[in-house]
Design a protein around this motif. Structure first.
Motif, PDB file in Angstrom:
ATOM      1  N   UNK A 133      95.688  27.440  12.180  1.00  0.00           N
ATOM      2  CA  UNK A 133      94.931  26.495  11.347  1.00  0.00           C
ATOM      3  C   UNK A 133      93.453  26.596  11.735  1.00  0.00           C
ATOM      4  N   UNK A 134      92.535  26.255  10.832  1.00  0.00           N
ATOM      5  CA  UNK A 134      91.112  26.361  11.126  1.00  0.00           C
ATOM      6  C   UNK A 134      90.704  25.415  12.260  1.00  0.00           C
ATOM      7  N   UNK A 135      89.918  25.888  13.214  1.00  0.00           N
ATOM      8  CA  UNK A 135      89.477  25.030  14.320  1.00  0.00           C
ATOM      9  C   UNK A 135      88.237  24.219  13.931  1.00  0.00           C
ATOM     10  N   UNK A 136      87.956  23.205  14.736  1.00  0.00           N
ATOM     11  CA  UNK A 136      86.701  22.474  14.554  1.00  0.00           C
ATOM     12  C   UNK A 136      85.554  23.221  15.222  1.00  0.00           C
ATOM     13  N   UNK A 137      85.865  23.882  16.351  1.00  0.00           N
ATOM     14  CA  UNK A 137      84.866  24.679  17.054  1.00  0.00           C
ATOM     15  C   UNK A 137      85.565  25.887  17.683  1.00  0.00           C
ATOM     16  N   UNK A 138      84.757  26.836  18.139  1.00  0.00           N
ATOM     17  CA  UNK A 138      85.259  28.006  18.855  1.00  0.00           C
ATOM     18  C   UNK A 138      84.449  28.198  20.126  1.00  0.00           C
TER      19      UNK A 138
END
Length: 446
Positions: free
Chosen positions: A36-41
């Motif tokens: 799933x898409x993260x909020x940050x990396x």
């Protein structure tokens, strides 16, 4: 296990297969693996990737990989535009279309004095949720030549090849049992994955990419990026050689030097190159192949294919039982391997027996044993560019020595490869692509 020619000769961008191509592939793999898409990396770079990563463009490569780009397909001319948006807006657009905050100054972490056990070139990618919790995390190792693995044993090949080999001795045994030259043994293995038409088209595309790289390198002018103010010399040398009268009996070697310089200057500028078997040694095989096609009567596309198949067979042995990683064993693993591959390939297309081919590879490798990797400023420029030119000439010399013999010699290629690994294990880390020893600390940066 036998490595495919199309894995050894992969098309990517400069300046480094281990520090640019590999990290870009790793970051791209991570972003594609996310559930799933993260909020940050966040990305942590370790060992040699951190020690010389800035000079090798590792940070830029990671950003491009996270944004969904791959070294095989990205247009080098568009890279500055892609990076400028990330750096100025502190935003990263994921391949899914999601736009997340990303500041390279705080989300890329450099650990030059921490080396993970599996390999000196390591990076860990973290996906972080809105509450700050890490939701997914993967560590990757860039093991040289653009190859990336995650620390687990490689899976068994889906398709068995008819002539599997890991060592030069096993490769020679296949040639004796079948009566085939080394290039034909390698072709038979490639047929397990591709048709003959696809093999020929793919290898000629690799050759054309090498030729295009030489052409661009001969046209490039000015200085190379990175701060050392290294001038590009291939264009001036090319113009001079075209104007010279062919009276010097060794003029062909000047052209060999030119071909290697052109490729490695293009690599240092971040252009399109073929890993052969690495970017740092990318000029040697193209230089020797250009020499063959220009100066040897009868050279054509079919013999060019045999040249690349033979080089790949020797490269497979070096990768499987030795190392092609400067961060692991020093430049003996990059330039030494490329010299061995080029010498073997030239020997076969000049009519050498499999034993003479193996002898040429051993000569090419033996006389690079102990070669350190000590790039000034962490840039793939000094001594890397000239080193390719010298090694290309050595490859031709190695082939000529082997062709004058009968293939019988005291030191087998497998023994030289074992020595390569042992020497690399004994070599201090400061001489293995960290820029903490050798020329890197004994020459004042301009």
């Amino acid at each position: 296990m036998t490595t495919s020619a199309f894995d050894l000769f992969s098309i990517g961008i400069g300046p480094s297969s281990s520090h640019t191509v590999g990290p870009m592939r790793a970051a791209h793999r991570f972003i594609r693996q996310l559930t799933k898409p993260p909020a940050r990396l966040r990305v942590d770079l370790y060992g040699s990737l951190a020690a010389t990563g800035r000079g090798h463009g590792t940070d830029d490569a990671v950003l491009l990989g996270l944004a969904g780009h791959e070294p095989e397909t990205i247009d080098p001319d568009t890279i500055p535009t892609h990076l400028a948006r990330i750096v100025t807006e502190h935003r990263l657009r994921l391949p899914t279309g999601h736009d997340i905050p990303f500041d390279p100054a705080t989300d890329l972490h450099w650990h030059p004095h921490t080396t993970l056990p599996t390999h000196p070139n390591a990076l860990t990618c973290h996906a972080i949720a809105a509450d700050g919790a890490t939701t997914e995390q993967h560590t990757y190792y860039s093991i040289g030549g653009g190859f990336v693995h995650d620390g687990t044993p490689p899976a068994a090949p889906d398709v068995a090849v008819p002539h599997p080999f890991r060592t030069a001795a096993e490769l020679l045994e296949h040639t004796r049992a079948t009566g085939l030259p080394i290039s034909a043994v390698m072709r038979a293995n490639e047929r397990a994955h591709r048709t003959d038409t696809a093999i020929d088209a793919g290898l000629l595309h690799i050759w054309q990419t090498m030729a295009d790289c030489v052409r661009r390198g001969c046209a490039g002018d000015g200085v190379l990026p990175g701060g050392l103010q290294v001038p590009r010399r291939a264009k001036a040398l090319h113009d001079k050689l075209r104007a010279d009268t062919p009276e010097d009996p060794l003029a062909a070697m000047d052209w060999v030097n030119l071909y290697a310089l052109a490729v490695n200057e293009e690599n240092a500028a971040g252009g399109r190159v073929v890993t052969a078997p690495t970017n740092g040694a990318a000029g040697i095989i193209p230089a020797v192949l250009h020499y063959y096609r220009r100066f040897v009567p009868g050279a054509d596309d079919p013999s060019t294919i045999r040249f690349l198949l033979t080089a790949a067979a020797i490269g497979s042995v070096l990768k499987e039982t030795g190392s092609i990683s400067g961060a692991e064993v020093g430049c003996q693993g990059e330039v030494g391997s490329a010299c061995a591959m080029a010498a073997a390939a030239l020997t076969e297309v000049l009519g050498g027996t499999p034993e003479q081919v193996e002898n040429a590879a051993e000569i090419g490798l033996e006389h690079h044993l102990g070669l350190t990797c000590d790039p000034i400023g962490g840039l793939v420029q000094i001594p890397c560019i000239e080193r390719n030119a010298v090694a290309a000439v050595q490859a031709i010399t190695s082939a000529r020595i082997a062709l004058r013999g009968n293939g019988t010699h005291i030191v087998p290629l497998d023994s030289a490869i074992r020595t390569l690994r042992a020497t690399g294990a004994d070599m201090s880390d400061k001489y293995k692509e960290t820029s903490r020893g050798g020329l890197a600390v004994n020459v004042i940066e301009c």
